[in-house]
Structure formats: structure tokens, C-alpha cells
Design an enzyme around this catalytic site. Structure first.
Site: not given
Ligand code: FPP
Length: 257
Positions: A26, A43, A137
Site C-alpha cells: 500500500d 505503481h 518459493l
Molecule cells: C496500493 O497503493 C497498491 C495497489 C492498489 C496496487 C499494488 C500494485 C503494485 C505494487 C504494482 C503492480 C504490480 C503488479 C504485479 C500488478 P495505492 O494506489 O492504494 O496507494 P495510496 O493508498 O497511497 O493511494
């Protein structure tokens, strides 16, 4: 590029290392916002953190790493961001799959597949098929995943089997339900790490996390690195896991009958 040490797992796993770690990645958006960058940049950097994390998980001797990459609820984000996240998943698989395969990673995808576009579905299936025989893994990718949906689907499937006379309703227990979840055959996570400072589960592995330890880190996901991972593992190692029981003093641990 993912590198891994070649030492056998048994040699590198310290005492009290969790077998299975779940990660709620997150804070990508806030990481980007804080730098005046578009969310997609957060991202993108999140994918780099994911690469580092897989490498570290192997080094630390974990057996399973589950990452929450797209939740059932993430569809409600702006269409451009959903499309960016889909694009990143596709790139991650296209660019990293052969390397993951070579270093012994087995990929398993959990989540609903019904509403996925054919190109994404094909890539996820290719990743699972190619790496099926690996055992160093297991990288469990929770994609289009939601725990409530997973539990409802398991209940539905069991109900169909009862209706078809394949299962006696009286035989339904925790073990049977667990066997109908997407995670069937995967041990429950010992530790769940969430970055960004938020302290909630957000529909991630709710059934499986019944006895997980939680570590909430005050850093955003793109900043997660080997050191932060090691710190979370150290905190886990110091926890007293009782699974609903009690911890007996060492001298009393064995009960004489
Ligand atoms: C949360 O950050 C993250 C996500 C919703 C997506 C997680 C994705 C990745 C780490 C990269 C993509 C990887 C793959 C394999 C698809 P947020 O956008 O909710 O952050 P915020 O809460 O600060 O807005």
C-alpha cells in the site's frame, strides 16, 4: 533482473522465520503524490519494490510470499488507473517470467478469473503453467482478489456439492471450507506486512489470517526494501504466537503423566 543466492533453503532460514508472508503493498499513490509525480509512477516503482521483495524472500528462506496486487474493489478506481495497473501486471509477467522461472519461483494466482480480459487471463495461466514444477518459493499473486468473494465462492461450491449429493452437510467443517478456497493446499500466512501506515486487512486473506501476526510499516510500498523486510521478520521473530493457547515456562513445557 532478479538474482538469487544458490544456497539451499535449509541453510539460510534462520530460526523463527515465517514460512509464509502476505504483503499488502500500500501507498504507491501517496508516494507519487508526495513527489509531485503521477500515481502510475508510484505503481511503477511499486513493481520494482515487488522485484526486490521476491529476491529477498528467497534469500530469507520463505516458502510462500503472497502479494495483494489488485483487489476486487480496485475496479472502482478511475479507468485510466485500472488500465495502468493491468498494463503493469502484463509487463511484469512478460518481462520477469523467464527470470522467475529460472530462479525456481512457482507462481500461483488467486482471485476471480471470470471477468478478466483474455490477454490477462492467458498470461496468468502461462505463468502458472511454466512454473508449475518449481519449488524454491511460491509467489502467490492475489489479483482481482477479495476474501469475502473467495469465501462466498467456496460456500457456493460446497452448497452445489451438497445439492448434488456429493457431500453430507453435516460433514462441512473448517478443513473442508479451507479446501474450497483459492488458497487450498497453501499454509496460512504466519505474518502479514502492510506498508503505508494503514492498519487494516482490506479484504485480504481474512480466513487465512486468523492467527497471522501483523506488522504495519510507516513507509510507502515503493520504499520497501530488504532492510524493511528484515526488520519486519525480526519483529515477527520476537512475537509470542500462542494460537489461542498459553505459553508455558520452558521447564514446565513437557507435562509428565
Ligand atoms: C496500493 O497503493 C497498491 C495497489 C492498489 C496496487 C499494488 C500494485 C503494485 C505494487 C504494482 C503492480 C504490480 C503488479 C504485479 C500488478 P495505492 O494506489 O492504494 O496507494 P495510496 O493508498 O497511497 O493511494
Amino acid at each position: 533482473m532478479i538474482e538469487a543466492e544458490t544456497a539451499p533453503k535449509a541453510d539460510v532460514r534462520p530460526a523463527r522465520t515465517p514460512r509464509h508472508v502476505g504483503v499488502i503493498m500500500d501507498g504507491n499513490g501517496r508516494w507519487a503524490l508526495g513527489r509531485g509525480l503521477p500515481r502510475i509512477e508510484g505503481h511503477r516503482r511499486g513493481v520494482e519494490a515487488l522485484r526486490r521483495t521476491v529476491r529477498a524472500a528467497i534469500e530469507f528462506g520463505l516458502d510462500y510470499l503472497t502479494v495483494y496486487s489488485f483487489s476486487s474493489e480496485n475496479w472502482s478506481r478511475p479507468i485510466e488507473e485500472v488500465s495502468d495497473l493491468m498494463g503493469l501486471l502484463k509487463r511484469f509477467i512478460r518481462e520477469d517470467l523467464s527470470e522467475l522461472y529460472k530462479i525456481g519461483v512457482k507462481i500461483k494466482v488467486i482471485g476471480t478469473r471470470d471477468n478478466l480480459k483474455p490477454d490477462i487471463l492467458a498470461l496468468l495461466e502461462e505463468a502458472e503453467t511454466l512454473t508449475r514444477a518449481n519449488n524454491r518459493l511460491t509467489l502467490v499473486v492475489a489479483f482481482n482478489y477479495g476474501s469475502r468473494q473467495e469465501i462466498a465462492a467456496a460456500a457456493r461450491l460446497i452448497a452445489y456439492k451438497v445439492a448434488a449429493g456429493l457431500i453430507d452437510a453435516a460433514a462441512i467443517d473448517e478443513t473442508m471450507l479451507a479446501q474450497h478456497l483459492d488458497t487450498a493446499g497453501i499454509p496460512d500466512p504466519d505474518l502479514i506486512i502492510r506498508t503505508s501506515g494503514e492498519q487494516r486487512l482490506s479484504n485480504f486473506l481474512m480466513w487465512q489470517a486468523a492467527y497471522s501476526e501483523f506488522v504495519f510499516l510507516p513507509i510507502h510500498w515503493p520504499d520497501f526494501d530488504r532492510q524493511a523486510f528484515a526488520a519486519a521478520l525480526a519483529e515477527f521473530a520476537a512475537r509470542d504466537r500462542r494460537f489461542g493457547g498459553v505459553t508455558l515456562p520452558q521447564q514446565n513445557a513437557k507435562v509428565k503423566i
